[in-house]
Design a protein around this motif. Structure first.
Motif, mmCIF file in Angstrom:
data_model
loop_
_atom_site.group_PDB
_atom_site.id
_atom_site.type_symbol
_atom_site.label_atom_id
_atom_site.label_comp_id
_atom_site.label_asym_id
_atom_site.label_seq_id
_atom_site.Cartn_x
_atom_site.Cartn_y
_atom_site.Cartn_z
ATOM 1 N N ALA A 77 -4.419 -3.397 0.950
ATOM 2 C CA ALA A 77 -3.011 -2.985 0.858
ATOM 3 C C ALA A 77 -2.931 -1.868 -0.168
ATOM 4 C CB ALA A 77 -2.150 -4.158 0.431
ATOM 5 N N HIS A 78 -2.631 -0.658 0.306
ATOM 6 C CA HIS A 78 -2.536 0.476 -0.614
ATOM 7 C C HIS A 78 -1.133 0.613 -1.182
ATOM 8 C CE1 HIS A 78 -6.464 1.616 0.777
ATOM 9 N NE2 HIS A 78 -6.044 1.604 2.018
ATOM 10 N N ARG A 79 -0.172 -0.005 -0.511
ATOM 11 C CA ARG A 79 1.224 0.151 -0.900
ATOM 12 C C ARG A 79 1.957 -1.157 -0.661
ATOM 13 N NH1 ARG A 79 2.388 5.349 -0.875
ATOM 14 N NH2 ARG A 79 4.593 5.236 -0.342
ATOM 15 N N HIS A 80 3.244 -1.165 -1.001
ATOM 16 C CA HIS A 80 4.110 -2.281 -0.634
ATOM 17 C C HIS A 80 5.063 -1.764 0.449
ATOM 18 C CE1 HIS A 80 5.888 -6.264 -1.600
ATOM 19 N NE2 HIS A 80 6.873 -5.731 -0.893
ATOM 20 N N ALA A 81 5.290 -2.546 1.488
ATOM 21 C CA ALA A 81 6.217 -2.115 2.547
ATOM 22 C C ALA A 81 7.219 -3.217 2.871
ATOM 23 C CB ALA A 81 5.448 -1.717 3.807
#
Lengths: 72, 449
Positions: B329-333
């Motif tokens: 997970a590179h980001r939060h979505a």
């Protein structure tokens, strides 16, 4: 005797008739079931009275505001 | 595969067509008379009218869809979600017609579609299931006997159920005897199958699902989790990833359990394993969705993967060219679903969209199925668009989503945007401590004040 009307509060298809002419209904009783966008919505009669006419049949398409049931 | 028929409508048909085009595969849309002006119809390379508006005569009309595939020379079928996507008989018919069905094998769909069978497969494979009865219940008295063993409260469920239909929390013998007959009647009416079973009722639960992908060469990967606890009437309202509730150790264990679940049923394709997680972070298998999920963009935004492309690759018999450790997970979505409904009464609000101006905000993706001038009809699901925002942190993603929703202008129909903004602004949502009771608890708090 005054006439009272039960109207649709949304556009949809009539999927069930819960009353017929001659039936007496209580205020708040479900009288018709509509379906719209995969959701079933029972329609209540705001007033008590005797059903004089059911204006729709199962499968009919109704618009917001259309008369569904007439009471007196 | 050179030409794929998309057996769906609205935003998901459009989403699938986008990847088909990127892969150089021709896209065939099928549509009902009510949908002739929808964007997915004119964005496809070819479009075939399959029938009148009601779904049994159009989008569930297997003969018409197979005829459209023959007529256009399609060699594959993508079922999307809902409609025929989890219909084993349809998958089998596609196969018999020489079409590649983009999904798992028909027998896998059938096994996971039957909740009692699915529970049994998982239990045998060592995947934790909610404590409950084995097999189906003969009558109300057997239900009472089993419920006493499990301990109240229990959840009465229909084996063929879905969308919360035929599902009921019961607290004692008397209520169970009453609920049994009515729930069974509803199950029979909705699913044509009245098999019922019982599970222990999990208090303050979280719904957390794990995305998986499995190729035809024995490799099964998990693609992290999605937290889907914010629901209304068992319909998801907001989904996010990573889950603010899971710790790293539980995340590893739940993702591994999803891989085991997929292995146990011989899964191939992209799918989702749903779990119910209690306050102590103990998790149990709930069901498996043998198709693309509505909320798949959440996973795409955090990983950079295209799940529809993965589906196509797997259907083409290609091996997954990914290793588990590469999936991060590179980001939060966060995703929300915009529905044509009254934000106060939640009643459906079909009608003509007069103006439609989706916002352009950086790191905000919009998957929609409509445009200005489109008639949102009462025949189909009320969802018209999904808004997915991402950021380096959960707070940034939430703030962007809120900005995007405030700038989203739709007139002519009512939408649930005001409700979605309230959810994003709620202190419990902000704290990330919500459970599946979130919407219900908000309503109670409002009436109490």
């Amino acid at each position: 005797m005054t006439m009272k009307k039960v109207t649709a509060n949304m556009a949809g298809t009539v999927i069930n008739l819960l009353v017929k002419a001659g039936d007496s209904v209580q205020a708040g009783q479900d009288v018709i079931v509509l379906e719209s966008m995969k959701m079933e919505v029972p329609i209540q009669s705001e007033a008590a009275g005797t059903v004089t006419d059911v204006k729709v049949n199962i499968g009919d398409f109704v618009n917001d505001g259309d008369v569904l049931v007439v009471l007196e | 595969m050179r030409k794929v028929l998309v057996a769906n409508r609205g935003e998901i048909a459009r989403r699938i067509i986008r990847t088909l085009k990127a892969e150089g595969i021709a896209a065939v849309a099928v549509y009902s008379e009510a949908d002739k002006d929808m964007p997915f119809v004119h964005e496809a390379d070819e479009a075939v009218l399959i029938g009148p508006p009601p779904v049994p005569q159009s989008y569930l009309n297997v003969e018409a869809i197979l005829a459209a595939a023959r007529q256009t020379g399609a060699d594959g079928v993508h079922p999307g979600y809902g409609l025929l996507s989890e219909n084993a008989a349809f998958a089998e018919r596609c196969r018999e017609a020489g079409l590649v069905f983009i999904g798992p094998a028909p027998d896998v769909i059938a096994k996971m579609g039957d909740k009692v069978t699915a529970r049994e497969i998982m239990r045998r494979a060592g995947v934790p299931v909610v404590p409950g009865c084995e097999g189906t219940l003969a009558d109300a008295e057997e239900a009472v006997a089993r419920a006493r063993e499990i301990g109240y409260p229990v959840m009465l469920k229909a084996s063929a159920g879905g969308g919360g239909i035929g599902m009921q929390v019961v607290n004692n013998d008397e209520d169970l005897r009453q609920a049994f007959q009515s729930a069974r009647g509803r199950a029979k009416a909705y699913f044509g199958n009245d098999a019922m079973f019982l599970e222990k009722y999990v208090q303050n639960p979280h719904h957390i699902e794990v995305q998986i992908a499995a190729d035809h060469h024995g490799q099964i990967l998990h693609i992290l989790e999605r937290e889907c606890s914010i629901q209304r009437r068992h319909q998801k309202v907001l989904e996010e990833s990573p889950s603010p509730f899971l710790d790293e150790q539980t995340r590893q264990r739940i993702c591994q359990a999803a891989v085991e679940a997929a292995r146990a049923v011989g899964y191939t394709g992209v799918g989702t394993v749903e779990f119910i997680v209690d306050e102590a972070k103990t998790f149990y298998f709930l069901e498996m969705n043998t198709r693309l999920q509505v909320e798949h963009p959440v996973t795409e935004e955090i990983t950079g993967l295209d799940l529809v492309k993965l589906q196509l690759d797997i259907a083409r018999n290609e091996p997954l060219r990914l290793r588990q450790e590469e999936i991060q997970a590179h980001r939060h979505a966060i995703e929300v679903r915009i529905c044509a409904e009254d934000p106060n009464t939640f009643l459906p609000s079909p009608g003509r969209i007069e103006e439609y101006r989706p916002p352009q905000v950086e790191h905000v993706r919009i998957d929609d199925g409509v445009e200005a001038g489109i008639q949102v009809t009462p025949y189909y699901d009320p969802m018209i668009a999904k808004v997915i925002a991402s950021g380096e942190t959960r707070e940034k993603a939430a703030a962007r989503l809120s900005d995007a929703l405030k700038a989203f202008y739709i007139s002519g129909i009512k939408t649930n945007i005001p409700f979605l903004l309230e959810v994003l602004d709620d202190p419990v949502f902000r704290a990330g401590t919500y459970t599946t009771h979130f919407v219900q608890n908000r309503k109670k708090a409002q009436h109490g004040s």
